[in-house]
Design an enzyme around this catalytic site. Structure first.
Site, PDB file in Angstrom:
ATOM      1  N   CYS A 289      27.131  36.119  36.006  1.00  0.00           N
ATOM      2  CA  CYS A 289      26.381  37.092  35.210  1.00  0.00           C
ATOM      3  C   CYS A 289      25.595  36.403  34.104  1.00  0.00           C
ATOM      4  CB  CYS A 289      27.345  38.121  34.636  1.00  0.00           C
ATOM      5  SG  CYS A 289      28.780  37.344  33.913  1.00  0.00           S
ATOM      6  N   GLU A 390      18.503  41.071  39.004  1.00  0.00           N
ATOM      7  CA  GLU A 390      19.571  40.079  39.131  1.00  0.00           C
ATOM      8  C   GLU A 390      19.753  39.746  40.616  1.00  0.00           C
ATOM      9  OE1 GLU A 390      23.694  41.318  38.540  1.00  0.00           O
ATOM     10  OE2 GLU A 390      23.974  39.586  37.241  1.00  0.00           O
TER      11      GLU A 390
HETATM   12  P1  NAD Z   1      30.433  45.795  41.837  1.00  0.00           P
HETATM   13  O1  NAD Z   1      29.921  46.625  40.723  1.00  0.00           O
HETATM   14  O2  NAD Z   1      29.950  46.054  43.194  1.00  0.00           O
HETATM   15  O3  NAD Z   1      32.039  45.917  41.916  1.00  0.00           O
HETATM   16  C1  NAD Z   1      32.873  45.600  40.816  1.00  0.00           C
HETATM   17  C2  NAD Z   1      34.203  46.299  41.009  1.00  0.00           C
HETATM   18  O4  NAD Z   1      34.005  47.709  40.936  1.00  0.00           O
HETATM   19  C3  NAD Z   1      34.878  46.049  42.356  1.00  0.00           C
HETATM   20  O5  NAD Z   1      36.268  45.904  42.151  1.00  0.00           O
HETATM   21  C4  NAD Z   1      34.596  47.321  43.118  1.00  0.00           C
HETATM   22  O6  NAD Z   1      35.560  47.601  44.094  1.00  0.00           O
HETATM   23  C5  NAD Z   1      34.665  48.347  42.013  1.00  0.00           C
HETATM   24  N1  NAD Z   1      34.000  49.626  42.269  1.00  0.00           N
HETATM   25  C6  NAD Z   1      32.946  49.883  43.083  1.00  0.00           C
HETATM   26  N2  NAD Z   1      32.659  51.205  43.061  1.00  0.00           N
HETATM   27  C7  NAD Z   1      33.533  51.787  42.214  1.00  0.00           C
HETATM   28  C8  NAD Z   1      33.737  53.129  41.758  1.00  0.00           C
HETATM   29  N3  NAD Z   1      32.989  54.122  42.188  1.00  0.00           N
HETATM   30  N4  NAD Z   1      34.738  53.357  40.881  1.00  0.00           N
HETATM   31  C9  NAD Z   1      35.514  52.351  40.431  1.00  0.00           C
HETATM   32  N5  NAD Z   1      35.380  51.064  40.835  1.00  0.00           N
HETATM   33  C10 NAD Z   1      34.391  50.787  41.708  1.00  0.00           C
HETATM   34  O7  NAD Z   1      30.182  44.300  41.364  1.00  0.00           O
HETATM   35  P2  NAD Z   1      30.462  42.953  42.179  1.00  0.00           P
HETATM   36  O8  NAD Z   1      29.445  42.866  43.253  1.00  0.00           O
HETATM   37  O9  NAD Z   1      31.909  42.869  42.532  1.00  0.00           O
HETATM   38  O10 NAD Z   1      30.187  41.839  41.065  1.00  0.00           O
HETATM   39  C11 NAD Z   1      28.938  41.336  40.798  1.00  0.00           C
HETATM   40  C12 NAD Z   1      28.367  41.950  39.545  1.00  0.00           C
HETATM   41  O11 NAD Z   1      29.266  41.771  38.464  1.00  0.00           O
HETATM   42  C13 NAD Z   1      27.076  41.303  39.097  1.00  0.00           C
HETATM   43  O12 NAD Z   1      26.152  42.286  38.716  1.00  0.00           O
HETATM   44  C14 NAD Z   1      27.489  40.481  37.887  1.00  0.00           C
HETATM   45  O13 NAD Z   1      26.462  40.240  36.977  1.00  0.00           O
HETATM   46  C15 NAD Z   1      28.564  41.318  37.310  1.00  0.00           C
HETATM   47  N6  NAD Z   1      29.452  40.515  36.473  1.00  0.00           N
HETATM   48  C16 NAD Z   1      29.356  40.640  35.117  1.00  0.00           C
HETATM   49  C17 NAD Z   1      30.151  39.851  34.285  1.00  0.00           C
HETATM   50  C18 NAD Z   1      30.052  39.946  32.789  1.00  0.00           C
HETATM   51  O14 NAD Z   1      30.909  39.376  32.130  1.00  0.00           O
HETATM   52  N7  NAD Z   1      29.050  40.611  32.237  1.00  0.00           N
HETATM   53  C19 NAD Z   1      31.040  38.946  34.851  1.00  0.00           C
HETATM   54  C20 NAD Z   1      31.123  38.847  36.235  1.00  0.00           C
HETATM   55  C21 NAD Z   1      30.318  39.646  37.036  1.00  0.00           C
END
Ligand code: NAD
Length: 488
Positions: A289, A390
């Protein structure tokens, strides 16, 4: 490297017991190293599983919250020791499960988890209130109390590090926790649970697996979840904030980024190029991120500095993440690999784009793993889709600039505001530029990762709240109660 461990079943941790989903359903977990290899099976938890995990956390809450801080501290520090003793196992499993390269990413990530347990354990006694000097006949004081049950929802890119931001801070403040693993990289979190389950009281830490839209959603709407601590995409974060907000639950959001790196003309230097390469997070396949994915180079040094970047990136070895020689591992999933490819096609089709580097041409690894080499777009524009969105892959857009006001405007012209990197030997200029950048975290003359204890979080669409620091633990995981007492 070849050879994979035998497929293993990893149950969920609920109330101190290792359990399967109530309906018995499971999912396969494959490794990004080879899409044909199932390395594990996990329970496909549903709403009822979320409910029993919340119930277990709720049950454990009064005793955990009511403990003397020294006891909680002792247990969190003991957990840190237990994790440190298994650091190499956690790093190896990270490489297998996420595709992150062992030397450059997986090992530092496991170390950060340990460091965060130690840091938060150390400050568990700082959950203090204040006394108001309201006269001799009054005792007016505040208590910082835990929130209750925290749901920690995790992404797949660096699960241990992100769990490290949420778990020890929640626990140090006296909360109990349900962690929900990402579908695409659940194993290290379940393994973390296995290592520390016996150290913590049953139910203080629960870990569930399953689809985000099912078990994750249930945690977000559950009336007994006091806080949802989410790390993931802005899209899902907005949704969770909305549904949790409807019942006025606490939330924190660590979301996406499109972070700028600005290099001033006085910094056409080798050590700066090293730091800029670090900031691209290419060694994490760009799946970070905080990746500095927009590189703004002053026109006076544009060609010369870009050449330094290309020289360095072209020596980075993409390979099996378990191999110590690999600088870059494998992208986490086919879906992610395809998304990166789509963005590259968009970038290649832009008017005036130059491809400064395309590592795909010499890539030695590929199918059946999700390997992807870095790609660098030169003479890019800040308003291109590839500069705005992103990508979460090893793709860098290099954009020329001439006047400082213009580069600040371009850097800030983004819906995101997570990180930023500024390079100049003139510290006054670097700091005054840093002050104008709309990001939650600005680094000057360095490109590395977050430090334990720093205030970390995003501006704008990159998130809400801070959790990783002392003040983040206090603000993110406690609430204030005021007590006013009339003394006799
Ligand atoms: P994602 O949003 O697809 O999923 C994240 C989590 O949310 C997963 O565990 C997923 O199962 C869950 N999820 C999905 N739908 C949901 C719902 N309706 N209700 C509750 N939970 C739900 O993200 P990803 O693809 O796993 O991760 C990548 C993203 O994370 C990128 O955008 C990245 O920038 C971000 N990220 C941010 C940081 C930070 O510190 N700002 C750190 C790491 C990753």
């Amino acid at each position: 490297m070849t050879g994979f461990p035998e497929t293993k079943h990893y149950p969920m941790l609920i109330g101190g017991e290792w359990v399967d989903a109530i309906d018995g359903e499971t999912s396969d977990v494959i490794t990004p190293i080879d899409r044909n290899v199932v390395i594990a099976t996990i329970p496909r938890g549903k709403e009822a599983d979320a409910d029993r995990a919340v119930e277990a956390a709720q049950k454990a809450f009064p005793a955990w919250a009511g403990m003397h801080f020294k006891e909680r501290q002792k247990l969190i520090l003991r957990a840190a020791d237990a994790l440190e003793a298994k650091l190499e196992d956690l790093a190896q499993l990270t490489a297998l499960d996420t595709g992150n390269a062992l030397r450059t990413q997986a090992r530092p990530e496991a170390q950060t988890l340990v460091d965060l347990f130690r840091y938060m354990g150390g400050i568990a006694g700082e959950v203090k209130g204040v006394v108001l000097p309201a006269g001799d006949d009054q005792l007016q004081y505040t208590r910082r109390e835990p929130l209750g049950v925290v749901a920690g929802i995790l992404p797949w890119n660096s699960p241990l590090m992100i769990a490290g931001y949420k778990t020890p801070a929640s626990l140090a403040a006296g909360n109990t926790l349900v962690l929900k693993c990402a579908e695409d990289a659940p194993l290290t979190i379940l393994e973390m649970g296995r290592i520390i389950a016996d150290v913590l009281p049953a139910g203080a830490l629960n870990i569930v697996t399953g689809k985000g839209s099912v078990i994750g959603e249930r945690l977000a709407v559950h009336p007994d979840v006091a806080k949802v601590s989410f790390t993931g995409s802005t899209l899902v974060g907005r949704h969770i904030n909305e549904v949790a907000g409807r019942r006025l639950a606490h939330t924190s959001m660590e979301l996406g980024g499109k972070s700028p790196t600005i290099v001033f003309p006085d910094s056409d230097l080798d050590d700066v190029a090293d730091q800029v390469v670090l900031s691209t997070r290419f060694a994490r396949q760009g799946q970070s991120c905080t990746s500095g994915s927009r590189l703004f180079l002053h026109e006076d040094i544009y060609d010369s500095f870009l050449q330094k970047i290309v020289d360095r990136v072209s020596t980075m070895k993409v390979g099996d993440p378990r191999d110590e020689a690999s600088d870059i591992g494998a992208v986490n999933s086919k879906k992610q690999w395809d998304t990166i490819q789509d963005y590259i096609e968009i970038g290649e089709s832009m008017d005036g784009v130059e491809i400064a580097y395309d590592g795909r041409k010499t890539l030695e690894v590929g199918e059946p793993g999700f390997y992807h080499a870095p790609v660098i777009f030169s003479k890019a524009r800040n308003d291109w889709q590839t500069s705005k969105e992103e990508i979460f892959g090893p793709v860098l857009s290099v954009i020329p600039w001439k006047h400082v006001d213009d580069v600040v405007e371009m850097a800030n012209d983004s819906e995101y505001g997570l990180a930023a990197f500024i390079f100049s030997k003139d510290i006054d200029r670097a700091l005054s530029t840093g002050n104008r950048i709309q990001s939650g975290w600005v680094q000057i003359n360095q490109g590395g990762a977050q430090m334990v204890g720093q205030s970390y979080g995003g501006f704008k669409q990159s998130g809400l709240g801070r959790e990783a620091s002392l003040e983040g633990m206090l603000e993110g995981f406690t609430q204030i109660k005021q007590l006013n007492v009339k003394l006799r």
